[in-house]
Write a protein that holds these residues in place. Structure first.
Motif, PDB file in Angstrom:
ATOM      1  N   GLY A 144       0.602  -1.363   0.109  1.00 34.42           N
ATOM      2  CA  GLY A 144       0.124   0.200   0.134  1.00 34.42           C
ATOM      3  C   GLY A 144       0.594   1.366   0.094  1.00 34.42           C
ATOM      4  O   GLY A 144       2.126   0.922   0.077  1.00 34.42           O
ATOM      5  N   CYS A 145       0.353   2.781   0.426  1.00 31.96           N
ATOM      6  CA  CYS A 145       1.268   3.356  -0.149  1.00 31.96           C
ATOM      7  C   CYS A 145       0.079   4.745   1.095  1.00 31.96           C
ATOM      8  O   CYS A 145      -1.141   4.559   1.225  1.00 31.96           O
ATOM      9  N   PRO A 146       0.976   5.533   2.030  1.00 32.90           N
ATOM     10  CA  PRO A 146       0.164   6.200   2.934  1.00 32.90           C
ATOM     11  C   PRO A 146       0.103   7.680   2.284  1.00 32.90           C
ATOM     12  O   PRO A 146      -0.650   8.237   2.542  1.00 32.90           O
ATOM     13  N   MET A 147       0.586   8.079   0.652  1.00 37.23           N
ATOM     14  CA  MET A 147       0.827   8.962   0.166  1.00 37.23           C
ATOM     15  C   MET A 147      -0.369   9.734   0.134  1.00 37.23           C
ATOM     16  O   MET A 147      -0.885  11.122  -0.027  1.00 37.23           O
ATOM     17  N   ALA A 148      -1.150   8.974  -0.431  1.00 39.43           N
ATOM     18  CA  ALA A 148      -3.009   9.195  -0.602  1.00 39.43           C
ATOM     19  C   ALA A 148      -3.334  10.320  -1.858  1.00 39.43           C
ATOM     20  O   ALA A 148      -4.012  11.424  -2.120  1.00 39.43           O
ATOM     21  N   CYS A 149      -2.367  10.155  -3.201  1.00 38.48           N
ATOM     22  CA  CYS A 149      -2.503  11.359  -4.546  1.00 38.48           C
ATOM     23  C   CYS A 149      -3.620  10.832  -4.826  1.00 38.48           C
ATOM     24  O   CYS A 149      -4.208   9.419  -4.605  1.00 38.48           O
ATOM     25  N   ASP A 150      -4.124  11.358  -5.174  1.00 32.81           N
ATOM     26  CA  ASP A 150      -6.001  11.802  -5.464  1.00 32.81           C
ATOM     27  C   ASP A 150      -6.306  10.714  -6.743  1.00 32.81           C
ATOM     28  O   ASP A 150      -6.854  10.713  -6.803  1.00 32.81           O
ATOM     29  N   PHE A 151      -5.234  11.126  -7.490  1.00 29.10           N
ATOM     30  CA  PHE A 151      -4.762  10.139  -8.867  1.00 29.10           C
ATOM     31  C   PHE A 151      -4.670   8.946  -8.803  1.00 29.10           C
ATOM     32  O   PHE A 151      -4.649   8.740  -9.852  1.00 29.10           O
ATOM     33  N   CYS A 152      -4.033   8.152  -7.575  1.00 33.09           N
ATOM     34  CA  CYS A 152      -3.257   6.974  -7.458  1.00 33.09           C
ATOM     35  C   CYS A 152      -4.252   5.902  -7.136  1.00 33.09           C
ATOM     36  O   CYS A 152      -4.653   6.070  -5.942  1.00 33.09           O
ATOM     37  N   ALA A 153      -4.110   4.521  -7.404  1.00 31.59           N
ATOM     38  CA  ALA A 153      -5.103   3.495  -7.119  1.00 31.59           C
ATOM     39  C   ALA A 153      -4.102   3.247  -6.262  1.00 31.59           C
ATOM     40  O   ALA A 153      -5.073   2.848  -5.183  1.00 31.59           O
ATOM     41  N   THR A 154      -2.550   2.860  -5.447  1.00 27.86           N
ATOM     42  CA  THR A 154      -2.289   2.578  -4.949  1.00 27.86           C
ATOM     43  C   THR A 154      -2.253   3.385  -3.644  1.00 27.86           C
ATOM     44  O   THR A 154      -2.851   2.955  -2.497  1.00 27.86           O
ATOM     45  N   GLY A 155      -2.804   4.683  -3.593  1.00 29.22           N
ATOM     46  CA  GLY A 155      -3.370   5.543  -2.091  1.00 29.22           C
ATOM     47  C   GLY A 155      -4.467   5.177  -1.863  1.00 29.22           C
ATOM     48  O   GLY A 155      -4.657   5.645  -0.652  1.00 29.22           O
ATOM     49  N   LYS A 156      -5.212   4.870  -2.374  1.00 27.30           N
ATOM     50  CA  LYS A 156      -6.886   4.834  -2.302  1.00 27.30           C
ATOM     51  C   LYS A 156      -7.420   3.275  -1.440  1.00 27.30           C
ATOM     52  O   LYS A 156      -8.207   2.951  -0.248  1.00 27.30           O
ATOM     53  N   GLY A 157      -5.764   2.146  -1.129  1.00 31.47           N
ATOM     54  CA  GLY A 157      -6.040   1.636  -0.400  1.00 31.47           C
ATOM     55  C   GLY A 157      -5.869   1.488   0.680  1.00 31.47           C
ATOM     56  O   GLY A 157      -5.559   0.429   1.779  1.00 31.47           O
ATOM     57  N   GLY A 158      -5.005   2.020   1.118  1.00 35.10           N
ATOM     58  CA  GLY A 158      -4.067   2.914   2.464  1.00 35.10           C
ATOM     59  C   GLY A 158      -2.981   2.456   2.522  1.00 35.10           C
ATOM     60  O   GLY A 158      -1.892   1.449   1.511  1.00 35.10           O
ATOM     61  N   TYR A 159      -2.390   2.168   3.377  1.00 35.55           N
ATOM     62  CA  TYR A 159      -0.522   1.696   3.860  1.00 35.55           C
ATOM     63  C   TYR A 159      -1.227   0.114   4.510  1.00 35.55           C
ATOM     64  O   TYR A 159      -1.386   0.068   5.814  1.00 35.55           O
ATOM     65  N   LYS A 160       0.077  -0.702   4.916  1.00 37.37           N
ATOM     66  CA  LYS A 160       0.014  -1.080   5.541  1.00 37.37           C
ATOM     67  C   LYS A 160       1.128  -2.117   5.829  1.00 37.37           C
ATOM     68  O   LYS A 160       1.335  -1.509   7.402  1.00 37.37           O
ATOM     69  N   ARG A 161       2.254  -1.723   6.030  1.00 42.27           N
ATOM     70  CA  ARG A 161       3.392  -2.140   6.195  1.00 42.27           C
ATOM     71  C   ARG A 161       4.928  -1.656   5.546  1.00 42.27           C
ATOM     72  O   ARG A 161       4.699  -1.878   4.510  1.00 42.27           O
ATOM     73  N   ASN A 162       5.746  -1.357   5.747  1.00 39.20           N
ATOM     74  CA  ASN A 162       7.266  -2.038   4.327  1.00 39.20           C
ATOM     75  C   ASN A 162       7.798  -2.732   4.445  1.00 39.20           C
ATOM     76  O   ASN A 162       6.999  -3.902   4.900  1.00 39.20           O
ATOM     77  N   LEU A 163       7.940  -2.822   2.859  1.00 34.84           N
ATOM     78  CA  LEU A 163       8.076  -4.210   2.348  1.00 34.84           C
ATOM     79  C   LEU A 163      10.210  -4.358   3.149  1.00 34.84           C
ATOM     80  O   LEU A 163      10.954  -3.426   3.130  1.00 34.84           O
ATOM     81  N   THR A 164      10.814  -4.842   2.776  1.00 31.89           N
ATOM     82  CA  THR A 164      11.872  -5.513   3.529  1.00 31.89           C
ATOM     83  C   THR A 164      12.948  -5.669   2.493  1.00 31.89           C
ATOM     84  O   THR A 164      12.605  -6.036   1.196  1.00 31.89           O
ATOM     85  N   ARG A 165      14.355  -6.278   2.920  1.00 30.37           N
ATOM     86  CA  ARG A 165      14.948  -5.599   1.624  1.00 30.37           C
ATOM     87  C   ARG A 165      15.246  -7.095   0.186  1.00 30.37           C
ATOM     88  O   ARG A 165      14.637  -7.110  -0.493  1.00 30.37           O
ATOM     89  N   HIS A 166      14.906  -7.547   1.139  1.00 31.93           N
ATOM     90  CA  HIS A 166      14.195  -9.488   0.333  1.00 31.93           C
ATOM     91  C   HIS A 166      13.291  -9.732  -0.586  1.00 31.93           C
ATOM     92  O   HIS A 166      12.922  -9.733  -1.459  1.00 31.93           O
ATOM     93  N   GLU A 167      12.776  -8.601   0.421  1.00 34.77           N
ATOM     94  CA  GLU A 167      10.967  -8.531  -0.566  1.00 34.77           C
ATOM     95  C   GLU A 167      10.860  -7.526  -1.549  1.00 34.77           C
ATOM     96  O   GLU A 167      10.248  -7.957  -3.100  1.00 34.77           O
TER      97      GLU A 167
END
Length: 372
Positions: A144-167
């Motif tokens: 997800g993403c916490p930035m909530a850009c109005d034109f972006c689909a990712t921001g509409k779903g909210g934020y869950k967690r950071n990805l790790t190095r291996h991910e």
């Protein structure tokens, strides 16, 4: 909730990566680990080769290791994801939904470019796989993403967690294996804000460079802009390209499009970008999504040019890619070219990027874990 409070919740201490999972670790780290397991040091180089070159997913399959030891460490995770869903756009772009160990799903995009008749082209490259000359991977850095850009689909779903190095590294290996071609370029432009996950992003860049063999100059890190983070990123003096998602020529319009921009005024953001150029000697790319009737007028272009005058920059114009949640429109070609013309008249370097993978919802601004 204010933009500042949203960012403060996300901007918590970054996860530290220990072995295992083994993916993302260097030869030295893997050597230290095998020695801790009572194995000779040369096993570290063998393990490194099997992880990064052979794509092994289980230590039980590393046939050069003693059978008894393989059985003992078979349950230790290497850190690979599984492909939950895969879709292919007519231009050959492939979108992957990857399922992580905890069940979360992220999106990754493989973008092939082919050479025909001396020219770069998209598409499948005919029947000759050798015509694939460049393979770019668009990686995610957060669920997800916490930035909530109005034109972006990712921001509409909210934020869950950071990805790790291996991910993060896994995404590149997954695309590489699926295409059966070496990845040449990596763009940190998928789900998430990379500079809210700086430690893991830096660790992934190091691994992709030293372990996977991708040059830093072939990597781009994109950010909406987090206060002090561009300055801190510059201190590492990497050779990667920094891309800043600006999308507006003034603070008022930028806040409408990016609500969290209230926490970092555009003048302060550009000041940090100027510092970045001074410290690294590398120009900044400004990403600017063109929204019909919103930020694509000639006066917007003139105002943008005035703000960017005086330091090394390049403007990357991206005609809007539609999502279902909002009613923004893509400007027509005449409006786009008029915007380009104004920037060029003010001596601003500019290009237009028509995003790949539009039909598969894999283009810029369209990523979301829709098959969660």
């Amino acid at each position: 909730m204010s933009a500042t409070s949203v960012l403060s919740q996300i901007d918590s201490p970054i996860q530290t990566i220990a072995i295992p999972p083994l993916l993302g670790a260097s030869v030295a780290e893997l050597t230290a680990w095998v020695q801790q397991q009572g194995q000779p040091a040369y096993r570290g180089k063998q393990l490194h080769d099997w992880i990064y070159n052979k794509g092994v997913r289980s230590l039980a399959d590393v046939s050069v290791f003693p059978k008894q030891w393989r059985a003992e460490v078979a349950d230790i995770p290497i850190g690979r994801s599984t492909i939950h869903y895969r879709s292919v756009a007519p231009d050959g772009t492939v979108k992957y939904l990857l399922q992580l160990a905890d069940g979360f799903i992220i999106e990754t995009v493989g973008i092939p470019t082919y050479r025909r008749g001396g020219e770069w082209e998209s598409g499948r490259g005919g029947e000759n796989p050798k015509s694939l000359e460049r393979l770019t991977v668009c990686v995610s850095t957060q669920v997800g993403c916490p930035m909530a850009c109005d034109f972006c689909a990712t921001g509409k779903g909210g934020y869950k967690r950071n990805l790790t190095r291996h991910e993060i590294v896994d995404q590149v290996l997954t695309v590489q294996e699926d295409f059966q071609q070496r990845v040449s370029n990596v763009v940190f432009m998928g789900m998430g804000e990379p500079l809210l996950n700086t430690d893991n992003v830096l660790a992934a860049i190091k691994s992709l460079n030293q372990d996977v063999g991708i040059g830093q100059r072939c990597m781009t890190v994109s950010t909406v802009g987090i206060r002090d983070r561009i300055r801190q990123f510059a201190q590492h003096e990497l050779q990667v390209t920094l891309a800043v998602s600006l999308h507006a020529p003034n603070q008022a319009l930028r806040e409408k499009l990016i609500p969290t921009a209230r926490a970092f005024k555009i003048d302060d953001l550009l000041a940090e970008c100027r510092e970045y150029v001074e410290i690294t000697g590398r120009r900044v790319t400004f990403e600017y999504i063109l929204l019909a009737g919103v930020n694509d007028l000639p006066e917007h272009a003139a105002e943008l040019a005035k703000r960017l005058r005086g330091f090394q920059t390049h403007v990357n114009l991206i005609p809007y890619n539609p999502i279902s949640e909002v009613d923004y429109k893509r400007p027509n070609r005449d409006r786009i070219q008029a915007f380009v013309k104004v920037l060029k008249q003010h001596h601003i370097a500019v290009s237009v990027r028509y995003s790949r993978g539009l039909e598969a919802d894999a283009a810029c601004g369209q990523l979301r874990a829709s098959k969660q």
